[in-house]
Design an enzyme around this catalytic site. Structure first.
Site, mmCIF file in Angstrom:
data_model
loop_
_atom_site.group_PDB
_atom_site.id
_atom_site.type_symbol
_atom_site.label_atom_id
_atom_site.label_comp_id
_atom_site.label_asym_id
_atom_site.label_seq_id
_atom_site.Cartn_x
_atom_site.Cartn_y
_atom_site.Cartn_z
ATOM 1 N N ASP A 208 0.828 -1.201 0.000
ATOM 2 C CA ASP A 208 0.000 0.000 0.000
ATOM 3 C C ASP A 208 0.875 1.269 0.000
ATOM 4 O OD1 ASP A 208 -2.816 0.998 0.473
ATOM 5 O OD2 ASP A 208 -1.845 1.928 2.198
ATOM 6 N N GLU A 270 1.643 -0.580 -5.006
ATOM 7 C CA GLU A 270 0.669 0.445 -5.351
ATOM 8 C C GLU A 270 1.432 1.762 -5.329
ATOM 9 O OE1 GLU A 270 -3.321 2.717 -3.803
ATOM 10 O OE2 GLU A 270 -1.592 2.402 -2.528
HETATM 11 C C1 GLC Z 1 -4.253 3.022 -0.635
HETATM 12 C C2 GLC Z 1 -5.485 2.154 -0.495
HETATM 13 C C3 GLC Z 1 -6.611 3.007 -0.046
HETATM 14 C C4 GLC Z 1 -6.255 3.617 1.293
HETATM 15 C C5 GLC Z 1 -4.947 4.388 1.208
HETATM 16 C C6 GLC Z 1 -4.407 4.739 2.561
HETATM 17 O O1 GLC Z 1 -4.378 3.965 -1.644
HETATM 18 O O2 GLC Z 1 -5.739 1.493 -1.704
HETATM 19 O O3 GLC Z 1 -7.802 2.285 0.045
HETATM 20 O O4 GLC Z 1 -7.267 4.470 1.706
HETATM 21 O O5 GLC Z 1 -3.954 3.614 0.589
HETATM 22 O O6 GLC Z 1 -3.933 3.600 3.208
#
Ligand code: GLC
Length: 577
Positions: A208, A270
């Site tokens: 994440d 991500e």
């Molecule tokens: C990422 C996740 C999202 C979350 C954010 C903060 O973007 O996909 O759902 O709110 O991180 O952790």
């Protein structure tokens, strides 16, 4: 386009991976929240779908301020979602069904309920406990002003003041304090977390906010940078907050943990960074894969979809990794709805869908027939591409965004923290609990099979009546349903895919590309083939197109006089290479 097959490729590089948002997948206890045992119950469904792995969004103990992305304990299961024993049962069942398991790691921030953050508050300024997070003195005569002028993602200031006067940084909500990755303890901790889940048999990780961990706050120009907007990203790794060069040292450290296992564990980043820097996270010496979000950001137009494919392939080749294709996830409006709204290119991704949501779905006409038709075509366009594909739960049922959740019922912090022109309704509309059984009517106390019949509580977000048309049991009985298409396509893909990043564009007698005289984004045919003759043709234009000679394997909508109509895709095994 072709590259050598890399020896560093893992199973992840061409897998179809199904994202589970656990709270909304299946409730086995009747609490109204989906849980781990619910996932185990649906293992046959997942196997029949043809996916090869599941990725679980966070299921850890959490106050659920941000849907579980606020973790209070990285090595346990939230008691509302089950126990570690349930997790072990789930992973055993998944492996028995030939399905691998990926878990979500949230290393940028913890919950403010994490014992480390509680200890940091108790220990006070200057303590080693505070060094694990980003505490600073404020500005102004009495430190009453935040250390910088930054706004957080999801709205509001990015600094919160604590009782003793210091401020802590949170890129997201105040309940999600950021770790300080210059602290060695934080490094050691996350290596242990990765080992903990790897030892339990987890096959991979989704990381994440992978581009946010390294920060440089020791400079005097901080106010001129943005934390939330992300529109001042730079391409040399020198932004104080995002995509810094040093972040890669962290992933090289993690690679050493992954390689302790046989087979080595893999991961996907991500990282919402400039496309040319995406591949850095995917290097074999680091995470191995990074999300390519270009499809999720694109409008349904030849231009956007074609560019998305080009970008993804280029990044994969440069990094000696594989591309990833994502039509939707738990953070973006559902794909069938995006394609059902006007395809207007906006400065902000999904602006049209976000505006439409803000008005509870009343500002544009949602043409569901069109949205579904395009989502079907997009699936075939996506799944024949080299690389891995991510399917977000409910996408296989063709679910649309639920636009009219009352504001008071929304769970996403975006809904409460954004104001004025930045006001957003948030992401709950794609997180409504799945409909499994059409006849289990919520008007009679049911939940479309999400919870057991004797449930104590209603689903945590209420399901609209129209969900019954999209329930899994109804679609299972209908060979023309979205579910049937997903199953056919995913299983065929397993037979047909090659392993290399091969793709050749096809020129269908000059009909590929934008049609002559077409206005703006109208029209065009995207056609490509893999090296084994597996081809995909997608028609964006009004005029039906002839298919290349070969055996038609699958179409997203029926051919018309043997030709491919608008907003349709076909898979063909070419007669000649
Ligand atoms: C990422 C996740 C999202 C979350 C954010 C903060 O973007 O996909 O759902 O709110 O991180 O952790």
């Amino acid at each position: 386009m072709a590259t050598e097959k890399s020896s560093s490729r893992s199973w992840m590089s061409d897998a179809a991976i199904y994202q589970i948002y656990p709270r909304s997948f299946k409730d086995s206890t009747g609490s109204g929240l989906g849980d781990i045992a619910g996932i185990t119950q649906q293992m046959d469904y997942l196997e029949q779908l043809g996916i090869e792995a599941i990725w679980l969004s966070p299921f850890y103990p959490s106050p659920l301020v941000d849907g579980g992305y606020d973790v209070a304990d990285y090595c346990d299961v939230d008691p509302r979602l089950g126990s570690l024993d349930d997790f072990d049962d789930m992973i055993t069942a998944a492996h028995a069904h030939g399905i691998k398991v990926i878990v979500d790691i949230v290393p940028n921030h913890s919950s403010n309920q994490h014992p480390w953050f509680k200890a940091a508050l108790a220990a006070g300024p200057g303590s080693p406990e505070r060094d694990r997070y980003i505490f600073r003195d404020g500005r102004g005569e009495h430190g009453e002003l935040p250390p910088t002028n930054w706004n957080a993602n999801f709205g509001g200031p990015a600094w919160t003041r604590v009782a003793d006067g210091q401020w802590y940084l949170h890129m997201f909500t105040p309940e999600q304090p950021d770790f300080d990755w210059s602290c060695p303890e934080v490094h050691a901790f996350f290596c242990d977390v990765l080992a903990f889940w790897s030892d339990r048999g987890v096959d991979g990780f989704r990381i994440d906010v992978a581009h946010g961990l390294a920060k440089d706050l020791d400079r005097d120009d901080l106010d001129r940078w943005h934390l939330a907007e992300g529109d001042d990203m730079v391409d040399d790794g020198t932004h104080p907050l995002w995509d810094r060069n040093e972040v890669h040292e962290i992933y090289r450290e993690w690679r050493r943990v992954f390689d302790r296992y046989d087979p080595p564990r893999s991961a996907v980043a991500e990282a919402w960074v400039l496309p040319e820097r995406q591949y850095l996270y995917a290097r074999p010496s680091e995470l191995g894969q990074t999300f390519n979000f270009e499809f999720a950001k694109a409008t349904w137009t030849y231009d956007d979809m074609h560019a998305a494919i080009e970008e993804g392939l280029k990044a994969a080749i440069e990094s000696d990794s594989a591309s990833t294709w994502v039509l939707s996830n738990h953070d973006v409006p559902r794909v069938a709805t995006r394609y059902a709204l006007p395809q207007i290119k906006a400065t902000r991704y999904h602006q049209i869908a976000l505006d439409w949501l803000l008005r509870d779905g009343s500002s544009y006409d949602e043409d569901r027939e069109l949205g579904e038709r395009r989502a079907r075509a997009a699936l075939l366009l996506e799944l024949a591409l080299p690389g891995s594909a991510y399917v977000y739960q409910g996408e296989e049922l063709g679910l649309f965004e639920v636009a009219d959740i009352p504001w008071a019922a929304l769970e996403d912090p975006t809904a409460t923290n954004t104001h004025g022109p930045k006001r957003e309704k948030g992401r709950d509309g794609c997180r409504v609990p799945l409909p499994w059984v059409a006849a289990d009517d919520p008007a009679q106390g049911g939940s479309f099979g999400f919870s057991p019949a004797d449930a104590d509580a209603a689903p945590h977000l209420l399901q609209p009546a129209w969900f019954s048309d999209y329930a899994a049991d109804r679609e299972e009985a209908d060979p023309t349903s979205m579910l049937a298409l997903y199953r056919d396509a995913l299983w065929l893909r397993r037979k047909l895919r090659g392993c290399a990043n091969d793709l050749k564009w096809l020129d269908l007698d000059g009909r590929t590309g934008l049609a002559d005289g077409a206005e703006g984004a109208e029209g065009g045919v995207i056609a490509y083939r893999r090296d084994n003759g597996w081809a995909c043709v997608t028609n964006f234009g009004a005029a039906p197109v002839e298919l290349p000679t070969g055996r038609v394997l699958l179409t997203s909508s029926p051919l018309v006089d043997g030709r491919l109509a608008q907003d349709s895709s076909a898979w063909i095994m070419l007669a000649e290479l």
